[in-house]
Design a protein around this motif. Structure first.
Motif, short mmCIF file in Angstrom:
data_model
loop_
_atom_site.label_atom_id
_atom_site.label_comp_id
_atom_site.label_asym_id
_atom_site.label_seq_id
_atom_site.Cartn_x
_atom_site.Cartn_y
_atom_site.Cartn_z
N VAL A 56 0.75 -0.90 -0.25
CA VAL A 56 0.15 -0.17 -0.21
C VAL A 56 1.31 1.66 0.27
CG1 VAL A 56 -1.89 1.73 1.32
CG2 VAL A 56 -1.86 -1.08 0.96
N LYS A 57 0.40 2.53 -1.53
CA LYS A 57 1.15 2.92 -1.17
C LYS A 57 1.48 4.55 0.39
CE LYS A 57 1.52 7.55 -3.89
NZ LYS A 57 0.72 8.24 -4.68
N ILE A 58 2.28 4.07 1.53
CA ILE A 58 2.37 5.44 2.29
C ILE A 58 3.02 6.24 2.25
CG2 ILE A 58 3.06 5.66 5.44
CD1 ILE A 58 2.75 1.75 5.02
N ILE A 59 2.64 7.24 2.33
CA ILE A 59 2.67 8.95 2.66
C ILE A 59 3.57 9.28 3.73
CG2 ILE A 59 2.88 11.52 1.28
CD1 ILE A 59 0.58 9.18 -0.58
N LEU A 60 4.41 9.59 4.07
CA LEU A 60 5.55 9.98 5.14
C LEU A 60 5.75 11.43 5.40
CD1 LEU A 60 5.83 10.66 8.51
CD2 LEU A 60 7.91 8.58 7.48
N GLU A 61 4.91 12.33 5.64
CA GLU A 61 6.75 13.77 5.90
C GLU A 61 6.25 13.71 7.26
OE1 GLU A 61 4.66 16.78 3.24
OE2 GLU A 61 4.10 15.86 2.30
N VAL A 62 7.02 14.67 7.79
CA VAL A 62 7.08 14.84 9.30
C VAL A 62 7.13 16.58 9.05
CG1 VAL A 62 8.99 15.42 10.66
CG2 VAL A 62 8.58 12.99 9.52
N ASN A 63 6.77 17.37 9.98
CA ASN A 63 6.63 18.76 10.32
C ASN A 63 7.64 19.40 10.24
OD1 ASN A 63 3.83 19.22 9.41
ND2 ASN A 63 3.67 18.45 11.20
N LYS A 64 8.81 20.21 10.19
CA LYS A 64 9.85 20.82 11.08
C LYS A 64 9.28 21.34 11.66
CE LYS A 64 11.42 22.14 5.97
NZ LYS A 64 11.07 23.09 4.36
N GLU A 65 8.11 22.16 12.17
CA GLU A 65 7.64 22.44 13.43
C GLU A 65 6.69 21.72 14.07
OE1 GLU A 65 5.56 26.57 12.61
OE2 GLU A 65 7.73 26.63 12.57
N ASN A 66 6.76 21.88 15.32
CA ASN A 66 5.05 20.90 16.19
C ASN A 66 4.18 22.17 15.69
OD1 ASN A 66 3.33 21.18 19.09
ND2 ASN A 66 4.80 18.88 18.01
N VAL A 67 3.20 21.67 14.81
CA VAL A 67 1.82 22.12 14.59
C VAL A 67 1.23 21.94 15.24
CG1 VAL A 67 3.83 23.05 12.00
CG2 VAL A 67 1.27 20.97 13.33
N GLY A 68 0.62 20.62 16.03
CA GLY A 68 -0.63 20.57 17.05
C GLY A 68 -1.27 19.57 16.54
N TYR A 69 -1.90 19.38 16.90
CA TYR A 69 -3.11 18.25 16.44
C TYR A 69 -4.06 18.62 15.35
CZ TYR A 69 -6.87 14.40 17.19
OH TYR A 69 -7.94 13.19 17.14
N ILE A 70 -4.87 19.58 15.81
CA ILE A 70 -5.60 20.05 14.50
C ILE A 70 -4.55 20.50 13.17
CG2 ILE A 70 -7.31 22.69 14.08
CD1 ILE A 70 -7.98 21.97 17.40
N GLU A 71 -4.21 21.34 13.74
CA GLU A 71 -3.37 22.15 11.82
C GLU A 71 -2.62 20.32 11.72
OE1 GLU A 71 -1.34 23.60 8.55
OE2 GLU A 71 -3.08 24.14 10.71
N ASN A 72 -2.02 18.87 12.21
CA ASN A 72 -1.28 18.03 11.75
C ASN A 72 -2.31 17.58 10.59
OD1 ASN A 72 0.62 16.65 11.23
ND2 ASN A 72 0.65 15.56 13.18
N PHE A 73 -3.77 16.94 11.42
CA PHE A 73 -5.21 17.21 10.62
C PHE A 73 -5.20 17.39 9.21
CE2 PHE A 73 -6.06 13.71 14.43
CZ PHE A 73 -6.28 12.51 12.97
N ARG A 74 -5.70 18.75 9.50
CA ARG A 74 -5.89 19.43 8.06
C ARG A 74 -4.06 19.22 7.10
NH1 ARG A 74 -4.78 23.54 5.23
NH2 ARG A 74 -2.98 24.15 6.81
N ARG A 75 -3.41 19.08 7.72
CA ARG A 75 -2.10 19.18 7.34
C ARG A 75 -2.36 17.35 5.60
NH1 ARG A 75 3.31 21.79 8.86
NH2 ARG A 75 2.01 23.82 8.98
N ALA A 76 -2.89 16.31 6.50
CA ALA A 76 -2.77 14.74 6.29
C ALA A 76 -4.12 15.22 5.27
CB ALA A 76 -3.41 14.44 7.44
N ILE A 77 -5.22 15.62 5.15
CA ILE A 77 -7.18 15.24 4.83
C ILE A 77 -6.19 15.98 3.79
CG2 ILE A 77 -9.03 16.43 4.73
CD1 ILE A 77 -8.10 15.80 8.01
N LYS A 78 -5.72 17.02 3.66
CA LYS A 78 -5.47 18.32 2.51
C LYS A 78 -4.42 17.21 1.46
CE LYS A 78 -3.36 22.47 0.85
NZ LYS A 78 -2.86 24.17 1.06
N LYS A 79 -3.25 16.00 1.83
CA LYS A 79 -1.87 15.42 0.77
C LYS A 79 -3.31 14.09 0.40
CE LYS A 79 2.02 17.35 2.52
NZ LYS A 79 2.19 18.45 1.12
N THR A 80 -4.18 13.79 0.62
CA THR A 80 -5.12 12.83 0.44
C THR A 80 -6.01 13.21 -1.28
OG1 THR A 80 -7.09 13.43 1.99
CG2 THR A 80 -5.43 12.02 2.83
N LYS A 81 -5.74 11.80 -1.58
CA LYS A 81 -6.44 11.42 -2.80
C LYS A 81 -7.82 10.92 -2.88
CE LYS A 81 -2.38 12.72 -5.57
NZ LYS A 81 -1.23 12.31 -4.79
N GLY A 82 -8.03 10.12 -2.14
CA GLY A 82 -9.58 9.60 -1.94
C GLY A 82 -10.97 9.90 -1.80
#
Length: 122
Positions: A56-82
């Motif tokens: 399965v395609k697993i895309i991993l990105e590590v934030n350069k700085e800690n952005v917190g739970y909400i922003e982290n989820f926003r970024r993950a959702i934005k990168k999905t294609k489903g």
């Protein structure tokens, strides 16, 4: 297309079991997008080992700085294609038929979102 948007932060204790529960679903996912919020433990290394072996395609990105739970989820959702996006915490474990059951609910064209109960096991 089915996507999983997963966030992690210092989840070395849980992340392997969670990823395995996603990869062992009776209905396979098309992609897993993981945004790590700058973990300081072995979380990223564990994910990379699973990523190398996964079909399965697993895309991993590590934030350069800690952005917190909400922003982290926003970024993950934005990168999905489903067309269907499953949100996933690092410490969940999914039952093997979770995706198949949720996908069935989405067969009704009026359904736009699904929220379901959890089972606390610990």
């Amino acid at each position: 297309m089915i996507s999983v948007a997963m966030t992690t932060y210092n989840g070395e204790k849980y992340v392997k079991e969670q990823l395995e529960s996603i990869l062992e679903q009776t209905k396979p996912v098309d992609e897993i997008v993981i945004m790590d919020d700058k973990s300081t433990d072995e979380t990223v290394e564990i994910i990379k080992k699973i990523q190398e072996k996964s079909e399965v395609k697993i895309i991993l990105e590590v934030n350069k700085e800690n952005v917190g739970y909400i922003e982290n989820f926003r970024r993950a959702i934005k990168k999905t294609k489903g067309d269907i996006i499953f949100l996933c915490d690092q410490d969940d474990v999914w039952k093997k038929n979770k995706m198949r059951e949720i996908e069935r609910v989405f067969e009704d064209p009026k359904v736009m979102a699904v929220v379901h109960d959890a089972q606390i096991v610990d």
